[in-house]
Motif scaffolding. Structure first.
Motif, PDB file in Angstrom:
ATOM      1  N   PRO A   1       0.792  -1.228   0.000  1.00 47.34           N
ATOM      2  CA  PRO A   1       0.000   0.000   0.000  1.00 47.34           C
ATOM      3  C   PRO A   1       0.827   1.282   0.000  1.00 47.34           C
ATOM      4  CG  PRO A   1      -0.204  -1.133   2.098  1.00 47.34           C
ATOM      5  CD  PRO A   1       0.561  -2.043   1.185  1.00 47.34           C
ATOM      6  N   ALA A   2       2.086   1.209   0.388  1.00 48.21           N
ATOM      7  CA  ALA A   2       2.953   2.392   0.363  1.00 48.21           C
ATOM      8  C   ALA A   2       3.689   2.504  -0.970  1.00 48.21           C
ATOM      9  CB  ALA A   2       3.951   2.337   1.510  1.00 48.21           C
ATOM     10  N   GLY A   3       3.470   1.539  -1.855  1.00 44.54           N
ATOM     11  CA  GLY A   3       4.158   1.516  -3.139  1.00 44.54           C
ATOM     12  C   GLY A   3       3.512   2.425  -4.165  1.00 44.54           C
ATOM     13  N   PRO A   4       3.873   2.213  -5.420  1.00 45.29           N
ATOM     14  CA  PRO A   4       3.372   3.086  -6.480  1.00 45.29           C
ATOM     15  C   PRO A   4       1.864   2.977  -6.689  1.00 45.29           C
ATOM     16  CG  PRO A   4       4.606   1.241  -7.404  1.00 45.29           C
ATOM     17  CD  PRO A   4       4.740   1.157  -5.925  1.00 45.29           C
ATOM     18  N   ILE A   5       1.300   4.042  -7.197  1.00 46.30           N
ATOM     19  CA  ILE A   5      -0.129   4.115  -7.494  1.00 46.30           C
ATOM     20  C   ILE A   5      -0.292   4.459  -8.972  1.00 46.30           C
ATOM     21  CG2 ILE A   5      -2.270   5.369  -7.031  1.00 46.30           C
ATOM     22  CD1 ILE A   5      -1.098   5.956  -4.217  1.00 46.30           C
ATOM     23  N   LEU A   6      -1.095   3.682  -9.653  1.00 46.23           N
ATOM     24  CA  LEU A   6      -1.453   4.008 -11.029  1.00 46.23           C
ATOM     25  C   LEU A   6      -2.690   4.889 -10.982  1.00 46.23           C
ATOM     26  CD1 LEU A   6      -1.161   0.467 -12.647  1.00 46.23           C
ATOM     27  CD2 LEU A   6       0.513   2.308 -12.723  1.00 46.23           C
ATOM     28  N   THR A   7      -2.769   5.861 -11.863  1.00 47.36           N
ATOM     29  CA  THR A   7      -3.948   6.714 -11.907  1.00 47.36           C
ATOM     30  C   THR A   7      -4.538   6.716 -13.318  1.00 47.36           C
ATOM     31  OG1 THR A   7      -2.612   8.694 -12.315  1.00 47.36           O
ATOM     32  CG2 THR A   7      -3.215   8.219 -10.024  1.00 47.36           C
TER      33      THR A   7
END
Length: 60
Positions: free
Chosen positions: A38-44
Motif C-alpha cells: 500500500p505504500a508503493g506506487p499508485i497508477l492513476t
C-alpha cells in the motif's frame, strides 16, 4: 505519494487478500495500487478510462 482523501477498497471476490485496491472517490482520477504494497506506487486513470477498462474486463 498517497492521494489526499483516497478511500481504498478491494473486490469482495478477493479471497486471499492479495489483489489490487481501487480509490474511486477522488475528483477526476481513479487510483489503483497493489494491496500487498500500500505504500508503493499508485497508477492513476481518468474515470472514463477506468470505466472502459472495467467494461472490457467484465466481458472476458
Amino acid at each position: 505519494m498517497e492521494p489526499i482523501g483516497a478511500t481504498w477498497r478491494k473486490s469482495s471476490r478477493s479471497g486471499n487478500g492479495e489483489c489490487v485496491e481501487v480509490a474511486d472517490n477522488l475528483p477526476g482520477v481513479v487510483g489503483v495500487r497493489d494491496s500487498k504494497d500500500p505504500a508503493g506506487p499508485i497508477l492513476t486513470f481518468t474515470p472514463e478510462t477506468w470505466r472502459t477498462f472495467i467494461t472490457h474486463a467484465k466481458r472476458h
